[in-house]
Scaffold this motif. Structure first.
Motif, PDB file in Angstrom:
ATOM      1  N   LYS A   1      37.797  40.336  -2.809  1.00  0.00           N
ATOM      2  CA  LYS A   1      37.129  38.994  -3.258  1.00  0.00           C
ATOM      3  C   LYS A   1      38.008  38.123  -2.292  1.00  0.00           C
ATOM      4  CE  LYS A   1      35.316  38.844  -7.829  1.00  0.00           C
ATOM      5  NZ  LYS A   1      34.216  38.574  -7.234  1.00  0.00           N
ATOM      6  N   LEU A   2      39.325  38.213  -1.919  1.00  0.00           N
ATOM      7  CA  LEU A   2      40.203  37.320  -1.107  1.00  0.00           C
ATOM      8  C   LEU A   2      39.642  37.762   0.251  1.00  0.00           C
ATOM      9  CD1 LEU A   2      43.706  37.917  -2.472  1.00  0.00           C
ATOM     10  CD2 LEU A   2      42.757  35.680  -2.348  1.00  0.00           C
ATOM     11  N   LYS A   3      39.374  38.832   0.694  1.00  0.00           N
ATOM     12  CA  LYS A   3      38.955  38.923   2.240  1.00  0.00           C
ATOM     13  C   LYS A   3      37.472  38.419   2.486  1.00  0.00           C
ATOM     14  CE  LYS A   3      41.305  43.382   3.559  1.00  0.00           C
ATOM     15  NZ  LYS A   3      42.009  43.854   2.479  1.00  0.00           N
ATOM     16  N   LYS A   4      36.715  38.119   1.247  1.00  0.00           N
ATOM     17  CA  LYS A   4      35.327  37.598   1.498  1.00  0.00           C
ATOM     18  C   LYS A   4      35.389  36.203   1.311  1.00  0.00           C
ATOM     19  CE  LYS A   4      32.741  41.471  -0.437  1.00  0.00           C
ATOM     20  NZ  LYS A   4      31.910  42.137  -1.383  1.00  0.00           N
ATOM     21  N   GLY A   5      36.818  35.475   1.137  1.00  0.00           N
ATOM     22  CA  GLY A   5      36.915  33.987   1.252  1.00  0.00           C
ATOM     23  C   GLY A   5      37.295  33.364  -0.197  1.00  0.00           C
TER      24      GLY A   5
ATOM     25  N   GLY B   1      47.900  41.780   2.996  1.00  0.00           N
ATOM     26  CA  GLY B   1      48.587  41.331   3.848  1.00  0.00           C
ATOM     27  C   GLY B   1      49.078  39.865   3.627  1.00  0.00           C
ATOM     28  N   PRO B   2      49.667  39.014   4.444  1.00  0.00           N
ATOM     29  CA  PRO B   2      50.125  37.633   4.144  1.00  0.00           C
ATOM     30  C   PRO B   2      49.020  36.946   3.698  1.00  0.00           C
ATOM     31  CG  PRO B   2      51.076  38.497   6.143  1.00  0.00           C
ATOM     32  CD  PRO B   2      50.178  39.546   5.919  1.00  0.00           C
ATOM     33  N   LEU B   3      49.275  36.033   2.532  1.00  0.00           N
ATOM     34  CA  LEU B   3      48.585  35.163   1.937  1.00  0.00           C
ATOM     35  C   LEU B   3      49.045  33.612   1.876  1.00  0.00           C
ATOM     36  CD1 LEU B   3      47.359  37.164  -1.248  1.00  0.00           C
ATOM     37  CD2 LEU B   3      45.842  36.625   1.091  1.00  0.00           C
ATOM     38  N   ALA B   4      48.244  32.650   2.127  1.00  0.00           N
ATOM     39  CA  ALA B   4      48.636  31.394   2.093  1.00  0.00           C
ATOM     40  C   ALA B   4      48.620  30.974   0.451  1.00  0.00           C
ATOM     41  CB  ALA B   4      47.439  30.529   2.613  1.00  0.00           C
ATOM     42  N   THR B   5      49.694  30.228   0.323  1.00  0.00           N
ATOM     43  CA  THR B   5      50.016  30.044  -1.429  1.00  0.00           C
ATOM     44  C   THR B   5      50.691  28.753  -1.415  1.00  0.00           C
ATOM     45  OG1 THR B   5      52.382  31.054  -1.320  1.00  0.00           O
ATOM     46  CG2 THR B   5      50.414  32.740  -1.638  1.00  0.00           C
ATOM     47  N   THR B   6      50.562  28.642  -2.856  1.00  0.00           N
ATOM     48  CA  THR B   6      51.354  27.197  -3.400  1.00  0.00           C
ATOM     49  C   THR B   6      51.147  27.675  -4.889  1.00  0.00           C
ATOM     50  OG1 THR B   6      50.901  24.990  -3.593  1.00  0.00           O
ATOM     51  CG2 THR B   6      48.978  26.216  -3.937  1.00  0.00           C
TER      52      THR B   6
ATOM     53  N   CYS C   1      46.259  31.410  -4.221  1.00  0.00           N
ATOM     54  CA  CYS C   1      46.260  31.851  -2.928  1.00  0.00           C
ATOM     55  C   CYS C   1      45.003  31.872  -2.371  1.00  0.00           C
ATOM     56  CB  CYS C   1      47.030  33.304  -2.838  1.00  0.00           C
ATOM     57  SG  CYS C   1      46.014  34.761  -3.562  1.00  0.00           S
ATOM     58  N   SER C   2      44.927  32.333  -0.896  1.00  0.00           N
ATOM     59  CA  SER C   2      43.929  32.523  -0.082  1.00  0.00           C
ATOM     60  C   SER C   2      44.156  33.311   1.084  1.00  0.00           C
ATOM     61  CB  SER C   2      43.030  31.377   0.195  1.00  0.00           C
ATOM     62  OG  SER C   2      43.641  30.485   1.304  1.00  0.00           O
ATOM     63  N   TYR C   3      43.402  33.971   1.889  1.00  0.00           N
ATOM     64  CA  TYR C   3      43.885  34.307   3.473  1.00  0.00           C
ATOM     65  C   TYR C   3      43.976  32.987   4.169  1.00  0.00           C
ATOM     66  CZ  TYR C   3      43.344  39.307   3.294  1.00  0.00           C
ATOM     67  OH  TYR C   3      43.335  40.660   2.821  1.00  0.00           O
ATOM     68  N   PRO C   4      44.955  33.001   5.079  1.00  0.00           N
ATOM     69  CA  PRO C   4      45.124  31.594   5.504  1.00  0.00           C
ATOM     70  C   PRO C   4      43.963  31.049   6.247  1.00  0.00           C
ATOM     71  CG  PRO C   4      47.068  33.114   6.300  1.00  0.00           C
ATOM     72  CD  PRO C   4      45.816  33.982   5.564  1.00  0.00           C
ATOM     73  N   LYS C   5      42.834  31.690   6.922  1.00  0.00           N
ATOM     74  CA  LYS C   5      41.966  31.161   7.264  1.00  0.00           C
ATOM     75  C   LYS C   5      40.961  30.389   6.343  1.00  0.00           C
ATOM     76  CE  LYS C   5      38.904  35.355   7.651  1.00  0.00           C
ATOM     77  NZ  LYS C   5      38.271  36.049   8.558  1.00  0.00           N
TER      78      LYS C   5
ATOM     79  N   MET D   1      53.087  33.885   2.240  1.00  0.00           N
ATOM     80  CA  MET D   1      54.062  34.842   1.284  1.00  0.00           C
ATOM     81  C   MET D   1      53.571  36.482   1.760  1.00  0.00           C
ATOM     82  SD  MET D   1      54.198  34.757  -2.697  1.00  0.00           S
ATOM     83  CE  MET D   1      54.807  33.042  -3.050  1.00  0.00           C
ATOM     84  N   GLY D   2      54.373  37.015   1.909  1.00  0.00           N
ATOM     85  CA  GLY D   2      54.113  38.645   2.327  1.00  0.00           C
ATOM     86  C   GLY D   2      54.953  39.490   1.463  1.00  0.00           C
ATOM     87  N   ALA D   3      54.583  40.764   1.824  1.00  0.00           N
ATOM     88  CA  ALA D   3      55.238  41.885   1.095  1.00  0.00           C
ATOM     89  C   ALA D   3      56.654  42.444   1.574  1.00  0.00           C
ATOM     90  CB  ALA D   3      54.089  42.877   1.058  1.00  0.00           C
ATOM     91  N   CYS D   4      56.785  41.838   2.780  1.00  0.00           N
ATOM     92  CA  CYS D   4      58.213  42.340   3.352  1.00  0.00           C
ATOM     93  C   CYS D   4      58.462  41.450   4.585  1.00  0.00           C
ATOM     94  CB  CYS D   4      58.153  43.751   3.865  1.00  0.00           C
ATOM     95  SG  CYS D   4      56.916  44.200   5.138  1.00  0.00           S
TER      96      CYS D   4
END
Length: 191
Positions: free
Chosen positions: A14-18, A126-131, A32-36, A56-59
């Motif tokens: 779902k996130l990959k689709k926006g 992968g990394p996500l834009a978060t708040t 969150c969302s993908y940065p784009k 935010m990322g896993a490592c």
């Protein structure tokens, strides 16, 4: 009853689709969302554009690929001590990477959360834009139920109930001109 619950793989799709999504962290529930697709976060939160988002990322390897070389050494020193954990490290970025997260600066806040479930999602996406999952200026939500009330229809990471979080925002520090500045006190106290 929360109806929009998804496992890690389905939520990642779902996130990959926006889509936006809600998930737990060690501090506060996250939106969150993908940065784009991050403009959707500012819109739904009614967040002023001058308030940046966190990547935010896993490592740390997932995040430091975006850090400007001038800040890698100093940033890694702290990341290796405090990550995974409740420390957000603001560092200058390469190229125009910051435009999706902080349109007023070339710096971005980076964090690896301590909660395993959050890192499992981030390993898949992968990394996500978060708040934090709250309308700007409102109190932060504490759990999945409050998050689903604040943002109805936004997909939520299952299983619910989520593990308990600290309920306190991350500590935010910024590396600028060769020194660290505390931007927001939080659950990590720096030595």
């Amino acid at each position: 009853m929360i109806t929009e619950q998804f496992g890690i793989s389905d939520l990642a799709l779902k996130l990959k689709k926006g889509s936006l999504a809600l998930f737990p962290t060690d501090t506060l529930p996250a939106l969150c969302s993908y940065p784009k697709y991050s403009k959707k976060i500012w819109t739904i939160k009614k967040r002023p554009s001058n308030k940046p988002l966190i990547l935010m990322g896993a490592c740390l390897d997932d995040l430091f690929e975006f850090v400007h070389p001038c800040a890698i050494e100093e940033g890694l020193k702290l990341a290796k001590i405090y990550w995974p954990g409740a420390l957000t490290i603001v560092l200058p970025t390469i190229g125009n990477f910051s435009e999706h997260l902080n349109c007023h600066s070339n710096s971005v806040g980076f964090r690896v959360p301590a909660l395993r479930l959050a890192r499992d999602l981030l390993m898949k996406t992968g990394p996500l834009a978060t708040t934090s999952a709250n309308v700007s200026g409102e109190e932060p939500v504490k759990d999945a139920t409050e998050a689903s009330i604040q943002f109805p229809g936004i997909p939520i990471l299952a299983p619910i109930p989520w593990p308990n979080s600290s309920g306190m925002a991350s500590t935010v520090i910024e590396w600028q001109n060769g020194k660290w500045n505390l931007l927001r006190p939080g659950s990590v106290v720096l030595k």
